[in-house]
Write a protein that holds these residues in place. Structure first.
Motif, PDB file in Angstrom:
ATOM      1  N   THR A 131      37.873  43.587  35.188  1.00 17.99           N
ATOM      2  CA  THR A 131      37.290  44.689  34.428  1.00 17.99           C
ATOM      3  C   THR A 131      35.831  44.896  34.830  1.00 17.99           C
ATOM      4  OG1 THR A 131      38.746  44.384  32.528  1.00 17.99           O
ATOM      5  CG2 THR A 131      36.632  45.476  32.116  1.00 17.99           C
TER       6      THR A 131
ATOM      7  N   GLN B 251      35.324  53.417  36.022  1.00 18.24           N
ATOM      8  CA  GLN B 251      35.606  52.287  35.142  1.00 18.24           C
ATOM      9  C   GLN B 251      37.037  51.806  35.296  1.00 18.24           C
ATOM     10  OE1 GLN B 251      33.527  50.606  32.719  1.00 18.24           O
ATOM     11  NE2 GLN B 251      35.278  49.205  32.728  1.00 18.24           N
TER      12      GLN B 251
ATOM     13  N   LEU C 285      42.642  52.373  32.331  1.00 15.03           N
ATOM     14  CA  LEU C 285      43.026  51.161  31.610  1.00 15.03           C
ATOM     15  C   LEU C 285      44.388  50.722  32.124  1.00 15.03           C
ATOM     16  CD1 LEU C 285      42.849  49.102  29.246  1.00 15.03           C
ATOM     17  CD2 LEU C 285      43.870  50.878  27.792  1.00 15.03           C
TER      18      LEU C 285
ATOM     19  N   THR D  29      39.487  48.989  33.537  1.00 13.47           N
ATOM     20  CA  THR D  29      39.630  48.073  32.417  1.00 13.47           C
ATOM     21  C   THR D  29      41.007  47.451  32.467  1.00 13.47           C
ATOM     22  OG1 THR D  29      38.149  49.414  31.054  1.00 13.47           O
ATOM     23  CG2 THR D  29      39.532  47.809  29.918  1.00 13.47           C
TER      24      THR D  29
ATOM     25  N   SER E  13      43.392  45.157  30.416  1.00 15.26           N
ATOM     26  CA  SER E  13      43.553  44.617  29.071  1.00 15.26           C
ATOM     27  C   SER E  13      44.938  44.936  28.552  1.00 15.26           C
ATOM     28  CB  SER E  13      42.498  45.219  28.136  1.00 15.26           C
ATOM     29  OG  SER E  13      42.702  44.794  26.797  1.00 15.26           O
TER      30      SER E  13
ATOM     31  N   ALA F 192      30.389  44.096  36.220  1.00 14.22           N
ATOM     32  CA  ALA F 192      30.979  43.789  34.918  1.00 14.22           C
ATOM     33  C   ALA F 192      29.875  43.694  33.873  1.00 14.22           C
ATOM     34  CB  ALA F 192      31.749  42.473  34.988  1.00 14.22           C
TER      35      ALA F 192
END
Length: 117
Positions: free
Chosen positions: A92, A112, A11, A114, A116, A40
């Motif tokens: 993402t 993954q 993240l 991400t 944000s 995505a």
């Protein structure tokens, strides 16, 4: 048989940077084309970038100027890296490493990413 293992997905905040790594081993050849793809949620998997054995690169328009692919052809393993800068929420996705030649087309399990706040 070719095995690919990705790592580095986490993240990260918008505007941040991240480096993904992929180790390709097995019956991998230094003349294979290596690439990164991403999927995505709710979208089809798309090409992010590729790099040929001689270093020629190709980027999706959405990542040009922000992402950089590189490779290191070691003795029995090909390492591929994806440097991602100025990350946006639309980056993402699950990122997949790909290795292909005339005789194989192999995929990693995905990592993954991400973006944000």
């Amino acid at each position: 048989q070719v095995q690919l293992v990705e790592s580095g997905g986490v993240l990260v905040q918008p505007g941040g940077s991240l480096r993904l790594s992929c180790a390709a081993s097995g019956s991998i050849f230094s003349n294979s084309v290596m690439g990164w793809y991403r999927k995505a949620p709710g979208k089809q998997r798309e090409l992010v970038t590729t790099i040929s054995s001689c270093g020629n690169t190709n980027y999706a328009d959405s990542v040009k100027g922000r992402f950089t692919i590189s490779r290191d052809n070691a003795k029995n393993t090909v390492y591929v890296y994806l440097q991602m800068n100025s990350l946006k929420p639309e980056d993402t996705a699950v990122y997949y490493c790909n290795a292909r030649s005339l005789t194989f087309n192999a995929w990693g399990q995905g990592t993954q990413v991400t973006v944000s706040s």
